[in-house]
Design a protein around this motif. Sequence first.
Motif, PDB file in Angstrom:
ATOM      1  N   ASN A 191       1.035  -1.355  -0.022  1.00  0.00           N
ATOM      2  CA  ASN A 191      -0.059  -0.050   0.072  1.00  0.00           C
ATOM      3  C   ASN A 191       0.910   1.341   0.091  1.00  0.00           C
ATOM      4  OD1 ASN A 191      -2.193  -1.476  -0.065  1.00  0.00           O
ATOM      5  ND2 ASN A 191      -2.891  -1.282   1.909  1.00  0.00           N
ATOM      6  N   ASN A 192       2.039   1.124   0.465  1.00  0.00           N
ATOM      7  CA  ASN A 192       3.141   2.289   0.442  1.00  0.00           C
ATOM      8  C   ASN A 192       3.723   2.573  -0.871  1.00  0.00           C
ATOM      9  OD1 ASN A 192       2.687   3.256   3.012  1.00  0.00           O
ATOM     10  ND2 ASN A 192       4.187   1.862   3.906  1.00  0.00           N
ATOM     11  N   ILE A 193       3.230   1.865  -1.875  1.00  0.00           N
ATOM     12  CA  ILE A 193       3.964   2.025  -3.223  1.00  0.00           C
ATOM     13  C   ILE A 193       3.073   2.979  -4.034  1.00  0.00           C
ATOM     14  CG2 ILE A 193       4.494   1.132  -5.451  1.00  0.00           C
ATOM     15  CD1 ILE A 193       4.659  -1.834  -4.153  1.00  0.00           C
ATOM     16  N   THR A 194       3.965   4.072  -4.439  1.00  0.00           N
ATOM     17  CA  THR A 194       2.903   5.174  -5.080  1.00  0.00           C
ATOM     18  C   THR A 194       2.262   4.664  -6.112  1.00  0.00           C
ATOM     19  OG1 THR A 194       4.762   6.813  -4.381  1.00  0.00           O
ATOM     20  CG2 THR A 194       3.155   7.469  -6.124  1.00  0.00           C
ATOM     21  N   GLY A 195       1.039   4.788  -6.240  1.00  0.00           N
ATOM     22  CA  GLY A 195       0.166   4.739  -7.399  1.00  0.00           C
ATOM     23  C   GLY A 195      -0.582   3.388  -6.934  1.00  0.00           C
ATOM     24  N   VAL A 196      -0.521   2.925  -5.925  1.00  0.00           N
ATOM     25  CA  VAL A 196      -1.325   1.652  -5.634  1.00  0.00           C
ATOM     26  C   VAL A 196      -2.449   2.328  -4.713  1.00  0.00           C
ATOM     27  CG1 VAL A 196      -1.357  -0.128  -3.643  1.00  0.00           C
ATOM     28  CG2 VAL A 196       0.508  -0.109  -5.367  1.00  0.00           C
ATOM     29  N   VAL A 197      -3.648   1.938  -5.052  1.00  0.00           N
ATOM     30  CA  VAL A 197      -5.012   2.242  -4.480  1.00  0.00           C
ATOM     31  C   VAL A 197      -5.102   1.307  -3.076  1.00  0.00           C
ATOM     32  CG1 VAL A 197      -7.416   2.541  -4.550  1.00  0.00           C
ATOM     33  CG2 VAL A 197      -5.916   2.929  -6.381  1.00  0.00           C
ATOM     34  N   THR A 198      -5.047   0.025  -3.416  1.00  0.00           N
ATOM     35  CA  THR A 198      -5.058  -0.730  -2.216  1.00  0.00           C
ATOM     36  C   THR A 198      -4.765  -2.154  -2.825  1.00  0.00           C
ATOM     37  OG1 THR A 198      -5.730  -1.385  -0.040  1.00  0.00           O
ATOM     38  CG2 THR A 198      -7.315  -1.875  -1.863  1.00  0.00           C
ATOM     39  N   ASN A 199      -4.187  -3.021  -1.762  1.00  0.00           N
ATOM     40  CA  ASN A 199      -4.120  -4.346  -2.421  1.00  0.00           C
ATOM     41  C   ASN A 199      -5.079  -5.414  -1.638  1.00  0.00           C
ATOM     42  OD1 ASN A 199      -2.386  -6.112  -0.157  1.00  0.00           O
ATOM     43  ND2 ASN A 199      -1.678  -3.854  -0.085  1.00  0.00           N
ATOM     44  N   GLY A 200      -4.974  -6.669  -1.961  1.00  0.00           N
ATOM     45  CA  GLY A 200      -6.082  -7.667  -1.370  1.00  0.00           C
ATOM     46  C   GLY A 200      -5.673  -8.194  -0.390  1.00  0.00           C
ATOM     47  N   ILE A 201      -4.830  -8.039   0.299  1.00  0.00           N
ATOM     48  CA  ILE A 201      -4.423  -8.726   1.712  1.00  0.00           C
ATOM     49  C   ILE A 201      -5.417  -8.127   2.691  1.00  0.00           C
ATOM     50  CG2 ILE A 201      -2.960  -9.054   3.343  1.00  0.00           C
ATOM     51  CD1 ILE A 201      -0.629  -9.098   1.462  1.00  0.00           C
ATOM     52  N   PHE A 202      -6.098  -8.679   3.389  1.00  0.00           N
ATOM     53  CA  PHE A 202      -7.219  -8.302   4.453  1.00  0.00           C
ATOM     54  C   PHE A 202      -6.439  -8.891   5.877  1.00  0.00           C
ATOM     55  CE2 PHE A 202     -11.157  -6.522   2.759  1.00  0.00           C
ATOM     56  CZ  PHE A 202     -10.532  -6.474   1.402  1.00  0.00           C
ATOM     57  N   ALA A 203      -5.274  -8.155   6.430  1.00  0.00           N
ATOM     58  CA  ALA A 203      -4.753  -8.779   7.436  1.00  0.00           C
ATOM     59  C   ALA A 203      -4.729  -7.521   8.638  1.00  0.00           C
ATOM     60  CB  ALA A 203      -3.123  -9.050   7.236  1.00  0.00           C
ATOM     61  N   LEU A 204      -4.539  -6.402   8.378  1.00  0.00           N
ATOM     62  CA  LEU A 204      -4.695  -5.053   9.105  1.00  0.00           C
ATOM     63  C   LEU A 204      -6.211  -5.087   9.635  1.00  0.00           C
ATOM     64  CD1 LEU A 204      -2.572  -2.547   7.318  1.00  0.00           C
ATOM     65  CD2 LEU A 204      -2.183  -3.832   9.262  1.00  0.00           C
ATOM     66  N   ARG A 205      -7.107  -5.618   8.975  1.00  0.00           N
ATOM     67  CA  ARG A 205      -8.702  -5.577   9.245  1.00  0.00           C
ATOM     68  C   ARG A 205      -8.961  -7.088   8.809  1.00  0.00           C
ATOM     69  NH1 ARG A 205     -13.070  -7.145  11.357  1.00  0.00           N
ATOM     70  NH2 ARG A 205     -14.666  -5.338  11.533  1.00  0.00           N
ATOM     71  N   PRO A 206      -8.758  -8.154   9.373  1.00  0.00           N
ATOM     72  CA  PRO A 206      -8.920  -9.261   9.153  1.00  0.00           C
ATOM     73  C   PRO A 206     -10.741  -9.745   9.397  1.00  0.00           C
ATOM     74  CG  PRO A 206      -8.262  -9.528  11.292  1.00  0.00           C
ATOM     75  CD  PRO A 206      -8.111  -8.120  10.716  1.00  0.00           C
ATOM     76  N   ALA A 207     -11.215 -10.990   9.142  1.00  0.00           N
ATOM     77  CA  ALA A 207     -12.404 -11.144   9.273  1.00  0.00           C
ATOM     78  C   ALA A 207     -12.520 -11.481  10.826  1.00  0.00           C
ATOM     79  CB  ALA A 207     -12.760 -12.362   8.452  1.00  0.00           C
ATOM     80  N   ASP A 208     -13.710 -11.439  11.331  1.00  0.00           N
ATOM     81  CA  ASP A 208     -14.065 -11.710  12.731  1.00  0.00           C
ATOM     82  C   ASP A 208     -14.302 -12.977  13.022  1.00  0.00           C
ATOM     83  OD1 ASP A 208     -13.388  -9.020  13.966  1.00  0.00           O
ATOM     84  OD2 ASP A 208     -15.175  -8.269  12.695  1.00  0.00           O
ATOM     85  N   ILE A 209     -14.980 -13.503  11.871  1.00  0.00           N
ATOM     86  CA  ILE A 209     -15.722 -14.911  12.053  1.00  0.00           C
ATOM     87  C   ILE A 209     -15.813 -15.526  10.401  1.00  0.00           C
ATOM     88  CG2 ILE A 209     -18.091 -13.886  12.008  1.00  0.00           C
ATOM     89  CD1 ILE A 209     -18.841 -16.378  13.700  1.00  0.00           C
ATOM     90  N   LEU A 210     -15.421 -16.691  10.356  1.00  0.00           N
ATOM     91  CA  LEU A 210     -15.368 -17.407   9.106  1.00  0.00           C
ATOM     92  C   LEU A 210     -16.096 -18.496   9.161  1.00  0.00           C
ATOM     93  CD1 LEU A 210     -14.138 -18.198   6.107  1.00  0.00           C
ATOM     94  CD2 LEU A 210     -12.544 -19.292   7.510  1.00  0.00           C
TER      95      LEU A 210
END
Length: 224
Positions: A191-210
């Motif tokens: 996400n810190n690369i200039t030009g990236v909007v976001t990436n598909g890793i959801f780790a900073l806000r993971p799911a609460d339940i699966l």
Amino acid sequence: MTQDELKKATARAAVDYIAPKLDADSIVGVGTGSTANFFIDYLAEIKGQFDGTVASSDASAERLRSHGIPVYDLNSVDGIQCYVDGADEANPALQLIKGGGAALTREKIVAAVSSEFVCIADESKWVPLLGDFPLPVEVIPMARSLVARELVKLGGDPVYRQGVTTDNGNVILDVHNLKITEPKALEEAINNITGVVTNGIFALRPADILLLGTTSGVKTFTAK
Ligand SMILES: O=C(CO)[C@H](O)[C@H](O)COP(=O)(O)O
């Protein structure tokens, strides 16, 4: 059972899980993809029990409206009680890879706002280590080559997803051959690369339940 039957079972389980938590003022966050589509179809059966929804894509908004379910702009609601969405991969910490349907940025925004994030997936998505599924990265079009070079420096092999424009007017790079041993650090680094909007890793806000659809029933996991 087929993969679609497993997806339907987890989508049904998600409606059963959220229904007791909803009241007339509740807003439900709704994800994108084939599993989310099954969820939308079952959600229609309880549409009188909540106020409306916020959708993570134009496609999901259209499907919700086709069922007569109200869809609100995120900026016009006070909060989202629960967000239900699929995933391309999920690990035991309920960190995810998402974005196979190119909706990752709006999905991440809706997840960030939601009090509870309920992930629904069939058992093929359950992995010990994220990264077999190529990681989607949403990129501002003019930065595509710049971002691709930076992703190579991080050890990945980015491939331009031809013919796809996101709901936000951007492009997708799918990054192959990443072994994601530190999901939070890699999420931040990309996400810190200039030009990236976001990436598909959801780790900073993971799911609460699966809610994982398996051949022996829908299994419920909370983060380890
Ligand atoms: O992240 C997504 C869309 O951007 C989807 O949740 C993910 O691709 C899973 O899709 P499906 O339920 O069709 O397997």
